[in-house]
Design a protein around this motif. Sequence first.
Motif, PDB file in Angstrom:
ATOM      1  N   VAL A 153       2.324   0.094  18.800  1.00 54.51           N
ATOM      2  CA  VAL A 153       1.963  -1.265  18.394  1.00 54.51           C
ATOM      3  C   VAL A 153       3.130  -2.191  18.675  1.00 54.51           C
ATOM      4  N   SER A 154       2.844  -3.462  18.835  1.00 54.04           N
ATOM      5  CA  SER A 154       3.898  -4.425  19.140  1.00 54.04           C
ATOM      6  C   SER A 154       4.772  -4.674  17.918  1.00 54.04           C
ATOM      7  N   LEU A 155       5.929  -5.280  18.141  1.00 54.14           N
ATOM      8  CA  LEU A 155       6.847  -5.593  17.051  1.00 54.14           C
ATOM      9  C   LEU A 155       6.168  -6.475  16.011  1.00 54.14           C
ATOM     10  N   ASN A 156       5.497  -7.513  16.462  1.00 59.63           N
ATOM     11  CA  ASN A 156       4.854  -8.438  15.525  1.00 59.63           C
ATOM     12  C   ASN A 156       3.719  -7.780  14.757  1.00 59.63           C
ATOM     13  N   GLN A 157       2.976  -6.895  15.406  1.00 59.21           N
ATOM     14  CA  GLN A 157       1.907  -6.178  14.710  1.00 59.21           C
ATOM     15  C   GLN A 157       2.489  -5.253  13.639  1.00 59.21           C
ATOM     16  N   GLY A 158       3.612  -4.601  13.948  1.00 59.04           N
ATOM     17  CA  GLY A 158       4.271  -3.734  12.970  1.00 59.04           C
ATOM     18  C   GLY A 158       4.759  -4.511  11.767  1.00 59.04           C
ATOM     19  N   ILE A 159       5.311  -5.686  12.020  1.00 63.47           N
ATOM     20  CA  ILE A 159       5.782  -6.543  10.930  1.00 63.47           C
ATOM     21  C   ILE A 159       4.614  -6.953  10.035  1.00 63.47           C
ATOM     22  N   LEU A 160       3.511  -7.316  10.648  1.00 62.34           N
ATOM     23  CA  LEU A 160       2.340  -7.757   9.889  1.00 62.34           C
ATOM     24  C   LEU A 160       1.763  -6.621   9.040  1.00 62.34           C
ATOM     25  N   ILE A 161       1.680  -5.422   9.600  1.00 59.61           N
ATOM     26  CA  ILE A 161       1.095  -4.289   8.872  1.00 59.61           C
ATOM     27  C   ILE A 161       1.931  -3.938   7.654  1.00 59.61           C
ATOM     28  N   THR A 162       3.227  -3.731   7.855  1.00 60.52           N
ATOM     29  CA  THR A 162       4.077  -3.314   6.735  1.00 60.52           C
ATOM     30  C   THR A 162       4.220  -4.426   5.704  1.00 60.52           C
ATOM     31  N   GLY A 163       4.326  -5.660   6.165  1.00 61.49           N
ATOM     32  CA  GLY A 163       4.459  -6.780   5.240  1.00 61.49           C
ATOM     33  C   GLY A 163       3.217  -6.979   4.395  1.00 61.49           C
ATOM     34  N   ALA A 164       2.044  -6.803   4.993  1.00 62.17           N
ATOM     35  CA  ALA A 164       0.798  -7.010   4.266  1.00 62.17           C
ATOM     36  C   ALA A 164       0.623  -5.967   3.164  1.00 62.17           C
ATOM     37  N   VAL A 165       0.914  -4.703   3.469  1.00 61.12           N
ATOM     38  CA  VAL A 165       0.771  -3.653   2.467  1.00 61.12           C
ATOM     39  C   VAL A 165       1.759  -3.875   1.321  1.00 61.12           C
ATOM     40  N   THR A 166       2.993  -4.205   1.668  1.00 60.86           N
ATOM     41  CA  THR A 166       4.009  -4.461   0.643  1.00 60.86           C
ATOM     42  C   THR A 166       3.602  -5.635  -0.233  1.00 60.86           C
ATOM     43  N   ALA A 167       3.051  -6.668   0.387  1.00 63.33           N
ATOM     44  CA  ALA A 167       2.667  -7.866  -0.364  1.00 63.33           C
ATOM     45  C   ALA A 167       1.636  -7.537  -1.434  1.00 63.33           C
ATOM     46  N   VAL A 168       0.708  -6.641  -1.132  1.00 59.63           N
ATOM     47  CA  VAL A 168      -0.342  -6.324  -2.096  1.00 59.63           C
ATOM     48  C   VAL A 168       0.237  -5.707  -3.353  1.00 59.63           C
ATOM     49  N   TYR A 169       1.022  -4.622  -3.191  1.00 61.51           N
ATOM     50  CA  TYR A 169       1.428  -3.903  -4.406  1.00 61.51           C
ATOM     51  C   TYR A 169       2.522  -4.613  -5.182  1.00 61.51           C
ATOM     52  N   CYS A 170       3.459  -5.290  -4.490  1.00 62.22           N
ATOM     53  CA  CYS A 170       4.532  -5.923  -5.263  1.00 62.22           C
ATOM     54  C   CYS A 170       4.098  -7.251  -5.867  1.00 62.22           C
ATOM     55  N   THR A 171       3.055  -7.877  -5.319  1.00 63.51           N
ATOM     56  CA  THR A 171       2.579  -9.137  -5.862  1.00 63.51           C
ATOM     57  C   THR A 171       1.731  -8.930  -7.118  1.00 63.51           C
ATOM     58  N   VAL A 172       0.886  -7.926  -7.101  1.00 66.87           N
ATOM     59  CA  VAL A 172       0.014  -7.733  -8.262  1.00 66.87           C
ATOM     60  C   VAL A 172       0.701  -6.971  -9.384  1.00 66.87           C
ATOM     61  N   GLY A 173       1.664  -6.092  -9.045  1.00 68.12           N
ATOM     62  CA  GLY A 173       2.257  -5.223 -10.056  1.00 68.12           C
ATOM     63  C   GLY A 173       3.656  -5.562 -10.492  1.00 68.12           C
ATOM     64  N   GLY A 174       4.346  -6.494  -9.808  1.00 66.39           N
ATOM     65  CA  GLY A 174       5.685  -6.891 -10.207  1.00 66.39           C
ATOM     66  C   GLY A 174       6.688  -5.759 -10.140  1.00 66.39           C
ATOM     67  N   LEU A 175       7.699  -5.816 -11.001  1.00 58.94           N
ATOM     68  CA  LEU A 175       8.784  -4.841 -10.964  1.00 58.94           C
ATOM     69  C   LEU A 175       8.303  -3.434 -11.318  1.00 58.94           C
ATOM     70  N   TRP A 176       7.301  -3.327 -12.192  1.00 57.07           N
ATOM     71  CA  TRP A 176       6.745  -2.011 -12.505  1.00 57.07           C
ATOM     72  C   TRP A 176       6.199  -1.358 -11.245  1.00 57.07           C
ATOM     73  N   ALA A 177       5.455  -2.103 -10.458  1.00 60.12           N
ATOM     74  CA  ALA A 177       4.902  -1.551  -9.215  1.00 60.12           C
ATOM     75  C   ALA A 177       6.023  -1.172  -8.256  1.00 60.12           C
ATOM     76  N   ASP A 178       7.046  -2.029  -8.159  1.00 62.95           N
ATOM     77  CA  ASP A 178       8.179  -1.717  -7.286  1.00 62.95           C
ATOM     78  C   ASP A 178       8.816  -0.388  -7.675  1.00 62.95           C
ATOM     79  N   ALA A 179       9.112  -0.234  -8.970  1.00 61.61           N
ATOM     80  CA  ALA A 179       9.819   0.960  -9.426  1.00 61.61           C
ATOM     81  C   ALA A 179       8.961   2.216  -9.270  1.00 61.61           C
ATOM     82  N   LEU A 180       7.676   2.129  -9.598  1.00 67.37           N
ATOM     83  CA  LEU A 180       6.817   3.302  -9.506  1.00 67.37           C
ATOM     84  C   LEU A 180       6.560   3.700  -8.058  1.00 67.37           C
TER      85      LEU A 180
END
Length: 524
Positions: A153-180
């Motif tokens: 996959v291209s560099l930009n596609q890789g950035i979008l994939i990893t960023g999108a997944v990270t955005a979901v869990y750290c946005t809804v769960g906060g620091l608890w989600a980060d730590a777990l």
Amino acid sequence: MNSLDWVVLIGYFGVMVGIGLWSHKRVDNVSDFFTAGGKMPWWLSGISHHMSGYSAVMFTGYAAIAYQYGITSYVTWSFPIAIGIAIGANLFAPRLNRVRSKLKVASPLEYLKNRYNLPTQQALAWSGVLLKIVDVGAKWAAIATLLSIFTGVSLNQGILITGAVTAVYCTVGGLWADALTELGQFVIQFVAGISMLIAVLHELDGFSTLWTVWDDLPDSHHQPTVGPYTLVFLLAYLFIKTFEYNGGMWNQAQRYMATDSAHSAKRSARLSAVLWFVWPLVLFFPMWVAPLIIKTDKPADSYAEMAEHLLPHGLLGLVIVGFFSHTMAMCSSDANAIAAVVTRDIMPAVFKSVREWSSRTGLIAARYTTLLFLALSMAIATQVNSDFFGDIITVVIKWVAGLMGPIAIPLMLGMLTTFRKSGPTAALVSWAMGLIAFYLVNYPINDAIDGGVNLEYQISVPLAVSLVLFIVIGYIKPEDTPERDAILASLNSDDDGPGSASAALPVPDQGDAGDRKSVAGATD
């Protein structure tokens, strides 16, 4: 990669999102979102502190250093970080916990408004946020580079994939989600790292490779300091990382703030220090012996190429997941820390209406701010290999290490009674002159000197300038007041047991920031 590797990778992303959604129910207010309500166990905080301290840059930039120079990648990187955290276990970790429990704040910078003044807090906040956007952008670029190697996959596609997944869990769960998620990522990385080590040993001479391989490697590979990574660089790096990993990186400060007591924060730091001493050795060994297994003209790709060469499908997917685990841990924790600073420190100073927000509105703003930070850092990631920024490792080592010092000095030393006389003037001047020193050493002076300024001076001079000015100005123009002394007394007291938050010191507000009690949610 084949279908089995893709199953492992997609399954990992699914688990991370699931943890975020599960953590959502534990977040009722801003305090929960940013500091886990001060209820995080010390062992979880310690693992989270460790995992949020490094990223896929280790498997790209530091893999290149290990491939070219050998053990200096450990001696001049993770070893000084371990020592720095061990030092900070007694010096900084308990005080950062008391910043939350005694002063009732949810951001690492929130106490600076009263310790110094509002302009000082804003200067450190704005400059730190801008620096972190670039720093996290480099992390996204690093993991996208690895994803490109394995999947095409291209560099930009890789950035979008990893960023999108990270955005979901750290946005809804906060620091608890980060730590777990970081706990789960640590387990995954443990299995992946051990698997890679075993595969390398099997490829060479078995277990005895650990002590026999050195005769087959270049002499430089077993020298602790070599090339640009000199003894001076090591000492400078130790100096910088002691500040950076004990709270200068705001996400690291949050881990100490999230524990239930100052004593727990100390234990958290000690666990993180032990992990930094031991675990990087397991990860680095395959990188050190990589020249005996593969030949490449791109040292930054050496670890990824070796994994493809040695590991069966399934395990290869697990190693790729290990790459993601470190980067997503650091980026999500940084996003949470930056959101805390923006919503707790910057926005109330800029917009008066923010000071009247309800707890619910503040929590929604925290989540949107997290998303905005991730989006900006992902945009920067697409440019991180440009002529302006330089390659990934340059951004991480030079920009972050060089600029972190001037931002961290007033924050970290401001908690110590030794520096009680250093007030707003000392803080602002040391910060400003440190940034100017970074620019001068890295650009005009570097360009004027044949061969340029050595890397160790590029990263250490700004911190040294800030440190000296912070101390000297404090003695020349002392600005200690009874109110500031009271803050320091609370941060340096010994009542460290759980429940000390109930005895929080009432700190008078200054400037236009208001009491913000409805925004904080910390006392809801």
